[in-house]
Design a protein around this motif. Structure first.
Motif, PDB file in Angstrom:
ATOM      1  N   GLN A   1       0.957  -1.524   0.170  1.00  0.00           N
ATOM      2  CA  GLN A   1      -0.292  -0.297  -0.341  1.00  0.00           C
ATOM      3  C   GLN A   1       0.853   0.871   0.401  1.00  0.00           C
ATOM      4  O   GLN A   1       1.458   1.034   0.627  1.00  0.00           O
TER       5      GLN A   1
ATOM      6  N   SER B   1       2.057   5.045   0.631  1.00  0.00           N
ATOM      7  CA  SER B   1       1.898   6.319   2.360  1.00  0.00           C
ATOM      8  C   SER B   1       2.145   7.515   1.603  1.00  0.00           C
ATOM      9  O   SER B   1       3.216   7.120   1.261  1.00  0.00           O
TER      10      SER B   1
ATOM     11  N   ASN C   1      -2.120   7.245   4.886  1.00  0.00           N
ATOM     12  CA  ASN C   1      -2.353   6.730   4.199  1.00  0.00           C
ATOM     13  C   ASN C   1      -3.666   5.826   4.007  1.00  0.00           C
ATOM     14  O   ASN C   1      -5.178   6.348   4.393  1.00  0.00           O
TER      15      ASN C   1
ATOM     16  N   TYR D   1      -0.725   6.859  -5.741  1.00  0.00           N
ATOM     17  CA  TYR D   1      -0.869   8.426  -5.603  1.00  0.00           C
ATOM     18  C   TYR D   1      -1.225   9.957  -5.666  1.00  0.00           C
ATOM     19  O   TYR D   1      -1.304  10.806  -4.237  1.00  0.00           O
TER      20      TYR D   1
ATOM     21  N   LEU E   1      -3.947   8.728  -3.048  1.00  0.00           N
ATOM     22  CA  LEU E   1      -3.550   9.097  -2.306  1.00  0.00           C
ATOM     23  C   LEU E   1      -3.156  10.438  -1.407  1.00  0.00           C
ATOM     24  O   LEU E   1      -4.458  10.914  -0.257  1.00  0.00           O
TER      25      LEU E   1
ATOM     26  N   SER F   1       6.310   3.377   1.439  1.00  0.00           N
ATOM     27  CA  SER F   1       4.962   1.850   0.988  1.00  0.00           C
ATOM     28  C   SER F   1       5.246   1.368   1.776  1.00  0.00           C
ATOM     29  O   SER F   1       5.433   1.181   2.780  1.00  0.00           O
TER      30      SER F   1
END
Length: 177
Positions: free
Chosen positions: A61, A63, A84, A124, A127, A149
């Protein structure tokens, strides 16, 4: 002293070590699960199970860290770290606890935090458009995001395969038993 394994505690530990090595030499058809898995399951919150299932099915995932930068790139300070979408994507009930959940999963050796980004740049973009990230960026006149990540460790991947039913039908069937 007990440092060289001569004290009673040292002898007991050496006996346990010898038993461990003897067990390692035996061929056991049912040794697929690591002995720590049962204990780990008792140390997980249901939301942490959701996070593990997300990572086992959807992979690592994204972040981001948000830092304010000085006028000429000199000096910076952290505004937001490890931001995240894991809580939302995993369906966590207590999204405010996600940082603590991730710390616990790391403590248990199931996940690790990387300073490297994922290859998926679109993840990204999504996010960085989230309200939490946008608010962190607004808090500084010159903010910069750093892509990071979050990954399952090899131990974490095996734990998920062995312990977590990953599809909803299997979860319902097993929970009914």
């Amino acid at each position: 002293g007990s440092r060289n394994g001569k004290g009673s505690e040292g002898v007991a530990l050496r006996v346990r070590g010898a038993l461990l090595l003897r067990a390692a030499a035996e061929i056991d058809p049912d040794d697929s699960a690591h002995p720590a898995y049962a204990r780990i399951l008792t140390e997980l919150h249901p939301d942490e199970g959701r996070i593990l299932r997300l990572m086992a099915t959807d992979g690592s995932q994204p972040s981001v860290d948000v830092r304010s930068t000085g006028l000429i790139g000199v000096g910076s300070h952290l505004i937001g770290t490890g931001l995240n979408m894991i809580g939302a994507q995993a369906g966590c009930r207590h999204r405010d606890r996600v940082p603590a959940y991730l710390n616990n999963l790391e403590r248990l050796g199931l996940i690790w935090f990387s300073r490297e980004p994922l290859e998926d740049s679109i993840a990204y973009q999504v996010l960085e458009a989230q309200p939490e990230v946008m608010e962190a960026i607004k808090r500084a006149p010159r903010a910069k995001t750093f892509q990071r990540s979050i990954h399952l460790t090899p131990f974490g991947k095996d734990f998920c395969l062995v312990c977590l039913p990953l599809d909803t039908a299997e979860v319902k069937a097993l929970a009914a038993e």
